[in-house]
Structure formats: structure tokens, C-alpha cells
Design a protein around this motif. Structure first.
Motif, mmCIF file in Angstrom:
data_model
loop_
_atom_site.group_PDB
_atom_site.id
_atom_site.type_symbol
_atom_site.label_atom_id
_atom_site.label_comp_id
_atom_site.label_asym_id
_atom_site.label_seq_id
_atom_site.Cartn_x
_atom_site.Cartn_y
_atom_site.Cartn_z
ATOM 1 N N PHE A 243 25.693 12.998 -10.269
ATOM 2 C CA PHE A 243 24.848 12.728 -8.966
ATOM 3 C C PHE A 243 25.634 13.340 -7.735
ATOM 4 N N GLY A 244 26.892 12.534 -7.775
ATOM 5 C CA GLY A 244 27.749 13.014 -6.681
ATOM 6 C C GLY A 244 28.007 14.608 -6.558
ATOM 7 N N GLU A 245 28.290 15.432 -7.612
ATOM 8 C CA GLU A 245 28.528 16.593 -7.596
ATOM 9 C C GLU A 245 27.467 17.200 -7.021
ATOM 10 N N LEU A 246 26.209 16.858 -7.587
ATOM 11 C CA LEU A 246 24.974 17.743 -6.779
ATOM 12 C C LEU A 246 24.778 17.412 -5.624
ATOM 13 N N VAL A 247 25.121 16.138 -4.921
ATOM 14 C CA VAL A 247 24.958 16.021 -3.391
ATOM 15 C C VAL A 247 26.001 16.840 -2.958
ATOM 16 N N ALA A 248 27.274 16.692 -3.094
ATOM 17 C CA ALA A 248 28.347 17.767 -2.698
ATOM 18 C C ALA A 248 27.989 18.962 -2.491
ATOM 19 N N ALA A 249 27.257 19.552 -3.678
ATOM 20 C CA ALA A 249 27.163 20.876 -3.744
ATOM 21 C C ALA A 249 25.927 21.188 -2.807
ATOM 22 N N ALA A 250 25.087 20.323 -2.579
ATOM 23 C CA ALA A 250 23.794 20.625 -1.634
ATOM 24 C C ALA A 250 24.194 20.680 -0.076
ATOM 25 N N ALA A 251 25.422 20.132 0.110
ATOM 26 C CA ALA A 251 26.059 19.872 1.502
ATOM 27 C C ALA A 251 26.680 21.659 2.029
ATOM 28 N N ASP A 252 26.457 21.725 2.946
ATOM 29 C CA ASP A 252 27.188 23.128 3.690
ATOM 30 C C ASP A 252 28.097 23.094 4.975
ATOM 31 N N PRO A 253 29.093 22.250 4.790
ATOM 32 C CA PRO A 253 29.732 21.589 5.887
ATOM 33 C C PRO A 253 30.773 22.531 6.414
ATOM 34 N N ILE A 254 31.218 22.378 7.746
ATOM 35 C CA ILE A 254 32.341 23.072 8.167
ATOM 36 C C ILE A 254 33.498 22.384 8.446
ATOM 37 N N ASP A 255 34.678 22.873 8.827
ATOM 38 C CA ASP A 255 35.848 22.347 9.390
ATOM 39 C C ASP A 255 35.925 21.861 10.911
ATOM 40 N N ASP A 256 35.742 20.911 11.264
ATOM 41 C CA ASP A 256 35.855 20.655 13.064
ATOM 42 C C ASP A 256 36.701 19.386 13.058
ATOM 43 N N VAL A 257 36.735 19.160 14.347
ATOM 44 C CA VAL A 257 37.758 18.118 14.903
ATOM 45 C C VAL A 257 37.498 16.819 14.084
ATOM 46 N N ARG A 258 36.309 16.514 13.529
ATOM 47 C CA ARG A 258 36.132 15.295 12.957
ATOM 48 C C ARG A 258 36.592 15.239 11.429
ATOM 49 N N GLY A 259 36.522 16.495 10.930
ATOM 50 C CA GLY A 259 36.999 16.452 9.473
ATOM 51 C C GLY A 259 36.869 17.837 8.910
ATOM 52 N N THR A 260 37.563 18.080 7.681
ATOM 53 C CA THR A 260 37.412 19.419 7.016
ATOM 54 C C THR A 260 36.212 19.309 6.300
ATOM 55 N N HIS A 266 34.002 16.161 -0.469
ATOM 56 C CA HIS A 266 34.513 14.923 -1.519
ATOM 57 C C HIS A 266 33.932 13.529 -1.015
ATOM 58 N N ALA A 267 33.889 13.316 0.413
ATOM 59 C CA ALA A 267 33.281 12.046 0.694
ATOM 60 C C ALA A 267 31.838 11.959 0.227
ATOM 61 N N LEU A 268 31.024 13.043 0.766
ATOM 62 C CA LEU A 268 29.570 12.823 0.291
ATOM 63 C C LEU A 268 29.458 12.575 -1.340
ATOM 64 N N ALA A 269 30.386 13.239 -2.131
ATOM 65 C CA ALA A 269 30.329 12.627 -3.449
ATOM 66 C C ALA A 269 30.308 11.141 -3.754
ATOM 67 N N VAL A 270 31.351 10.651 -3.066
ATOM 68 C CA VAL A 270 31.583 9.289 -3.092
ATOM 69 C C VAL A 270 30.651 8.316 -2.621
ATOM 70 N N LEU A 271 30.001 8.782 -1.466
ATOM 71 C CA LEU A 271 29.011 8.034 -0.808
ATOM 72 C C LEU A 271 27.771 8.200 -1.782
ATOM 73 N N ALA A 272 27.480 9.168 -2.158
ATOM 74 C CA ALA A 272 26.293 9.353 -3.186
ATOM 75 C C ALA A 272 26.561 8.325 -4.530
ATOM 76 N N ARG A 273 27.901 8.244 -5.124
ATOM 77 C CA ARG A 273 27.984 7.315 -6.291
ATOM 78 C C ARG A 273 27.831 5.834 -5.769
ATOM 79 N N ARG A 274 28.388 5.693 -4.731
ATOM 80 C CA ARG A 274 28.232 4.251 -4.300
ATOM 81 C C ARG A 274 26.834 3.754 -4.114
ATOM 82 N N THR A 275 26.133 4.587 -3.244
ATOM 83 C CA THR A 275 24.909 4.120 -2.676
ATOM 84 C C THR A 275 23.913 4.150 -3.978
ATOM 85 N N LEU A 276 24.139 4.894 -5.102
ATOM 86 C CA LEU A 276 23.327 4.957 -6.153
ATOM 87 C C LEU A 276 23.592 3.602 -6.873
ATOM 88 N N ALA A 277 24.877 3.315 -7.062
ATOM 89 C CA ALA A 277 25.238 2.067 -7.783
ATOM 90 C C ALA A 277 24.793 0.848 -7.011
#
Lengths: 291, 164
Positions: A243-260, A266-277
Motif C-alpha cells: 500500500f505504501g509503495e502504491l501511495v508513493a508511486a501515485a505522488a508527483d513531488p518536486i524538490d523545494d525548500v521544504r524537502g526533496t 519515502h515519507a508518504l509510504a511511511v504515512l500510508a503504512r501508519r495510517t493504515l495500521a
């Protein structure tokens, strides 16, 4: 610049028809920053504070009609039951002072991909509707069609957001976001998850990791097929990972001042796993599967 | 445009207000209430916190025209009718919770609102309530002491030394 102060909703719509470039302001937590820093000089500002019904909500039990200007503080206090995902996201908005003024209507009007209200609105289901009014009539815009690009939505120049219609939660909902501290944070990335046991579907919402807020359709489909709704058994450890992998794959992020971009994925996959649990634990508890 | 509102119980009028002007600018530059401080102008720091119709908000994010006919209470309005310091102000003074003083007006208003709602907040509640008020001197421990002291006095509980 003109300052328009309609005393009623009808007056507000008439004023928008007459001044199509007018910038609506309610809580001011976005608009005033742009004015203070000379980032925007609209021909007119339209104050909505006097239109009392914008700060009201109602519910028929199946859905909530949330007035565009109901402040986040009241969503937290009054709507955590029917709209738990949105209320959880509301708790992470700005600071107490910001939550006393900011509203979902403002988030939708600004249409920033980082707006905290967007992911839970998407996750709450495809039935979420933005109620846009003008002197020409009313449009009920599906949330999936609302966001067009970075800070762009599908509102016409004379339209105002009256309310958002959100289905009442039929299962656990969660929201999680990454930032540098616990308050006053513009999300590095955010994720919302809603389980819909009534029809065995799942809703997702990704924030701050694409030009617009967006859902993760393949991740939703994967969970729909993988979750054992009837038995409510423990999750197969492979399910949150995939589930985390698929959420991360659905994103289309950019590098900016707040993060790469890489960090955001990476963080989205973690958030997806946690929220699912969290959600699945809540669901099992509701079924009486855990002590 | 002209804006008329109530500030600390007194009717005030401001003329020639620019349509995009903030309440903070009107308070400081037009009606003689410079207690609310102008620091970030984007709602990040809380130094301009005032009550608007009883609700604490950042004055820099309220358009001046939005306060027409409404009630504003600033840090100047926290004193008693005789000009004596209010209990929150007195506690900040005694606890040494003021260093450069720039964030203090906002912290006083936000603390006043917290204790009006919950006279005995936990440390976690205090931190949450003050999370939108930044102290650039980073004097947060003394600020925590001050809020605990004010809380103890307002709720009439003895053992005022703070840390309760």
C-alpha cells in the motif's frame, strides 16, 4: 482597490457578478499574507465575514453541509464525530489563532497543494461536492474535478464557495503530515486515509506532493481487494508495505525548500503504512476483534 | 475608507484607511494602540494577537474593513479599570517571562484567552495554546512559569511558586 462588504449571501453574489476579479476574504489567513507582502493587488476585496450562514453547518445524518467559513477550531470541537479525518487534519492547521479564523472554504479557494483540508476531503469519498454559487446558479462540483493546478481551482471568476458537502464517516479515518515542528507547519507532505466498510472501499488523499492534492487510485483499489472486511483479521504484513509503495508511486513531488522529491515519496509510504495500521486497528476494535 | 469599531471598550474611528490594510496597522498607526507588535505579518509569530469579538486572532491577518462595527480588545485592554496590571500581566512580570518583550503582548492575550477557557491547564495544554506565539529570545521556560503562576492565582489554588 475597493473593499466590498456585502451584508447577505445574495449581495455577495451580486457583488461578484459586478466585480468578477474581486478576491473573497473570510479568515484572511492566506489572503492577508498576500496583501501584506504585496504579492497580490486585486481590483477589489470582498469581505464575507458579515454573511453569517457561511459559518454554519448542518447534517441530515448521511452527509454534512459544511459552510465555507466554519473555522477549523469549530470543526475540531463540533465535527470530530461525523468528519474524523477532516477534524484530525484541522488540529494540525497553523496555530490556535489561525484555526480561529481559517476555514475549509479558504483552503479550497486558495487551492494550494499544501492545504491541510484537501487530503481528508479526497479520502472522504468521491461523493464530496463543492457547492459553488453565482448569480447564474449553483454548481455541485465533485471534489475530484475541483483542483486544476498549483493554486488553481475550477471556480469561475464570479463564483463563490457556499459550502462543502461531505459524507458522514462510515468507518475509521486518519490524517498524518510531516513538518519541522508541531505547529505552524506547511506540510512537507501529508496523507489521509478513510475506510468505507459500508461498500468495502477505501479513500486516500495526498497533500504537498503533486501540483494538486490527489488521490492514489491504485492504492485504493489494492486495499479494497486486500482487506478482509468481514473477518477483520490482522493485516498481512505485506499489505501495508505494498500500500505504501502504491501511495508513493501515485505522488508527483518536486524538490523545494521544504524537502526533496525523494524524501516526500519515502515519507508518504511511511504515512500510508501508519495510517493504515491505525485505521485497521480501529476497524477491528469496532468489530470487536480485539480486547 | 473610514472604519469605526470598539477598541478596549472605547469607540474609535480611523479615516483614510487603505482597503488592503490590516487591523494591526490601524491599531498601531491610526488609533494609538501600539501594544500589539508587528513582526512577521503572516500569522507565524502571534506577536499581534488580539481579541476580535472575544476570539483571539492575529491582527495582521484581519482586514481593517472587516472590523467595522466589531469589538477589539488588545493587550492594553488587559489592565483593570484603574490601569492596574491584570493577573496575567502581573504573573509575567513576577516570573521574569519578559526578555526583549516583543512577543509579550501576544503571549499575554493568548494566555488570557487560555485561562478564561481553562483556569487550570496542564503543561501540554499551555504549550498547545501558545504554539502560535514565538519568542525569539527563546525564553519559554519563564513563560511557562508565568502561565502556571497566573493559573494558580486565577483558580485560587495555593502554592504559587509555579511548577504546579
Amino acid at each position: 482597490m475597493e473593499f466590498l462588504r456585502p451584508a447577505s449571501w445574495d449581495e455577495a453574489l451580486a457583488a461578484m457578478a459586478e466585480h468578477p476579479g474581486a478576491l473573497p476574504v473570510s479568515g484572511g489567513t492566506d489572503v492577508m499574507v498576500e496583501l501584506n507582502f504585496d504579492l497580490r493587488r486585486p481590483p477589489a476585496v470582498l469581505d464575507l465575514n458579515r454573511v453569517a450562514e457561511l459559518a454554519e453547518w448542518s447534517s441530515d445524518g448521511a452527509s454534512v453541509r459544511l459552510g465555507a467559513a466554519v473555522p477549523y477550531a469549530r470543526i475540531i470541537d463540533e465535527l470530530a464525530g461525523p468528519l474524523p479525518g477532516l477534524a484530525t487534519a484541522a488540529r494540525t492547521v497553523g496555530s490556535p489563532q489561525i484555526r480561529n479564523r481559517g476555514s475549509v472554504g479558504g483552503n479550497l479557494g486558495a487551492a494550494s497543494p499544501a492545504g491541510d483540508a484537501h487530503p481528508p476531503l479526497l479520502a472522504a469519498g468521491r461523493g464530496v461536492r463543492v457547492e459553488a454559487h453565482s448569480v447564474r446558479g449553483v454548481r455541485l462540483i465533485p471534489i475530484d474535478e475541483f483542483y486544476l493546478g498549483v493554486k488553481r481551482n475550477c471556480l469561475a471568476p464570479d463564483e463563490l464557495i457556499r459550502a462543502v458537502r461531505i459524507p458522514v464517516a462510515d468507518g475509521p479515518q486518519q490524517f498524518s503530515k510531516v513538518g519541522t515542528r508541531n505547529a505552524m507547519v506547511i506540510a512537507v507532505c501529508a496523507f489521509a486515509l478513510a475506510l468505507h466498510p459500508a461498500d468495502g472501499t477505501v479513500g486516500t488523499g495526498i497533500g504537498s506532493a503533486a501540483p494538486t492534492p490527489r488521490r492514489a487510485p491504485e492504492a485504493e483499489e489494492y486495499l479494497r481487494e486486500s482487506l478482509d472486511w468481514t473477518s477483520g483479521g490482522p493485516l498481512d504484513p505485506q499489505v501495508p508495505l505494498r500500500f505504501g509503495e502504491l501511495v508513493a508511486a501515485a505522488a508527483d513531488p518536486i524538490d523545494d525548500v521544504r524537502g526533496t522529491a525523494a524524501y516526500r515519496r519515502h515519507a508518504l509510504a511511511v504515512l500510508a503504512r501508519r495510517t493504515l495500521a491505525w485505521c485497521w486497528d480501529d476497524y477491528r476494535e469496532q468489530l470487536g476483534r480485539t480486547a | 475608507m473610514r472604519v469605526v469599531f470598539t477598541a478596549n471598550g472605547r469607540r474609535v474611528e480611523a479615516d483614510d484607511v487603505w482597503e488592503g490594510e490590516s487591523l494591526l496597522y490601524v491599531l498601531r498607526e491610526r488609533v494609538g494602540l501600539p501594544g500589539s507588535k508587528n513582526a512577521c505579518e503572516q500569522g507565524e509569530c502571534g506577536s499581534c494577537t488580539v481579541y476580535l469579538d472575544g476570539v483571539p486572532v492575529c491582527a495582521c491577518l484581519v482586514a481593517a474593513g472587516q472590523v467595522q462595527g466589531r469589538e477589539v480588545r488588545t493587550v492594553e485592554g488587559l489592565t483593570g479599570p484603574d490601569g492596574a496590571l491584570g493577573p496575567v500581566q502581573q504573573a509575567f512580570l513576577e516570573a521574569g517571562a519578559v526578555q526583549c518583550g516583543f512577543c509579550t503582548p501576544g503571549l499575554l492575550v493568548q494566555t488570557d484567552a487560555l485561562l478564561a477557557r481553562d483556569p487550570r491547564p496542564s503543561d501540554g495544554d499551555i504549550r498547545e495554546a501558545l504554539s502560535g506565539n514565538l519568542c525569539r529570545c527563546t525564553g519559554y521556560e519563564k513563560i511557562m512559569d508565568a502561565v502556571r503562576l497566573a493559573s494558580a492565582r486565577i483558580s485560587g489554588i495555593s502554592g504559587e511558586g509555579g511548577g504546579a
